[in-house]
Design an enzyme around this catalytic site. Sequence first.
Site, PDB file in Angstrom:
ATOM      1  N   LYS A   1     -54.825  17.111  21.813  1.00 42.35           N
ATOM      2  CA  LYS A   1     -53.590  18.550  21.748  1.00 42.35           C
ATOM      3  C   LYS A   1     -52.549  18.576  23.232  1.00 42.35           C
ATOM      4  CE  LYS A   1     -54.386  21.771  18.581  1.00 42.35           C
ATOM      5  NZ  LYS A   1     -53.560  22.229  18.000  1.00 42.35           N
TER       6      LYS A   1
ATOM      7  N   SER B   1     -57.511  29.940  21.366  1.00 43.08           N
ATOM      8  CA  SER B   1     -59.084  30.337  22.073  1.00 43.08           C
ATOM      9  C   SER B   1     -60.115  28.063  22.289  1.00 43.08           C
ATOM     10  CB  SER B   1     -60.095  31.296  21.240  1.00 43.08           C
ATOM     11  OG  SER B   1     -59.747  30.437  19.968  1.00 43.08           O
TER      12      SER B   1
END
Lengths: 311, 311
Positions: free
Chosen positions: A50, A75
């Site tokens: 990511k 989260s």
Amino acid sequence: MYKEIIDQAHERIKGYIHHTPVLTSSYIDELVGAMVYFKCENFQKMGAFKMRGATNAILQLDGVQKASGVITHSSGNMAQAVALAAKSLGVPAYIVMPENAPQVKKNAVKEYGGMITEVKSTIEAREAKTIEIIEKTKATFLHPSNDLQVIIGQGTAAKELLEDQPDLDYLLTPVGGGGLLAGTAMAGISYSDKVTVIAGEPSQADDAYRSIQKGEILKNKEVNTIADGLRTHLGDVNFPIIQKHVKRIILVEEETIISAMRLIWERMKIIVEPSSAVPFAALLIDKKSFTNKKIGIILSGGNVDVSNLPF
Amino acid sequence: MYKEIIDQAHERIKGYIHHTPVLTSSYIDELVGAMVYFKCENFQKMGAFKMRGATNAILQLDGVQKASGVITHSSGNMAQAVALAAKSLGVPAYIVMPENAPQVKKNAVKEYGGMITEVKSTIEAREAKTIEIIEKTKATFLHPSNDLQVIIGQGTAAKELLEDQPDLDYLLTPVGGGGLLAGTAMAGISYSDKVTVIAGEPSQADDAYRSIQKGEILKNKEVNTIADGLRTHLGDVNFPIIQKHVKRIILVEEETIISAMRLIWERMKIIVEPSSAVPFAALLIDKKSFTNKKIGIILSGGNVDVSNLPF
């Protein structure tokens, strides 16, 4: 057709990410009956692919946007990726996190300089708070998987892998929100004239599998999977790319995910999170489709609570 | 003075071992205030540096000796190393293991083709059975740490590290039986004109520390350490080398070993066994001695039962 934009993205983010290594295991090759090349995004900065997409998206912002900052609600790995990418680019990062997110993940975001706002653990509460902060700060929202610049950034992992191993027959990733899969599919047709892109998905969160069959984006009713990175659903940006360029989605059961994860830990001595083990699990349950082929697998991340393992 | 024999050993074993990677972590560098280069012998074949020494020793045997096979007694990495090295060289391997050795280790030895004889878990039983098998088979005994060819083989890990990072100020290893430490010390003076070799040792198995102080080989009375690879004592072959060429032995407590191990797992996403974390633990408790220095650490192995972790 996508080669130029992925090339540009890679050039843009190069100085802020790791060119991660590709590992192999003769034990695993023998077990599978194929040659398997593991692209280790668990060794990426903040521990997951990511970082690529977040960095690419932030670098595309203009000066005014950068000064106002970026925001995401997550989260998981996207929270850490946006916080760290923003920090290394000197951009403020607002991170909306559910109050029940693991303390270790909150700490990581804080350590990377992210400004956390905690909300109740519902998607509505997360979205409402995100909009509230955007109205106040003019921060730019970064979607973890349905933003074209994020998707293109994720595609640079497959680009590196195909440059290191140009003659792969198959390229496997997990599918959750669809960002990594869509980016990998774009890279597949850009850097290889023969690679087939396939995804592994938990049976317990089979929205992408059903979406492809139905021809429209479906959501999960329940997401009882250990692969916590794969509980989300596809989006309107990545879905058409996946529809067009992904050959197949292989569903895997929880016990197969856990044993695939354990196999990687024990044999390769590297730490991968459950989501990362999903494409390898897919390979293990359908070895016969891959016999003697060259297979690239993107190990998506390594952020796992080592005090709370499934084995 | 040892350069030629280590060069020769490296040339000899090269085709049978991995040239393991050297990993770094900017987080750890910042934490320690130094540049730390981790030599990943956890990625070595069978998961530990012992593959080097075992291979070197077996390759030195003549044809008759090879035909008669090799033997060792071990509950740990040496059992697997001798079994796998012997297998890859087509040599029979007899492995005497305590009956209470973990099943996973027995399985690994079997998988590598080692012929296991189980005995009671005492050093006397192990030695008696080993002698009995040697009398029957004429197999050559390979000591895990007090055999010069084994020691020289272990030294090839430090050779590779110093070739990859020639300007190291310090080189740290764990010390158990002393084979890795002695081999590393030999490589240190052979491939660097400035590196200082230091060992980390568990306070709960501080025989090497006391032996250096006393000037003679002392044994442990108790070995209540999680670092199961370091419960043995020095031998008459490696002790003089260690006395002469090792600058310092740093003792570390159990909780520091565990937190050092956890730090490596969480930050570097690699699996190391407790013994491997001991030199890093030594660095963590005495950072001030190493400020701004270039430090090589040999991560000795990654064979750990992932179902039974200390965290």
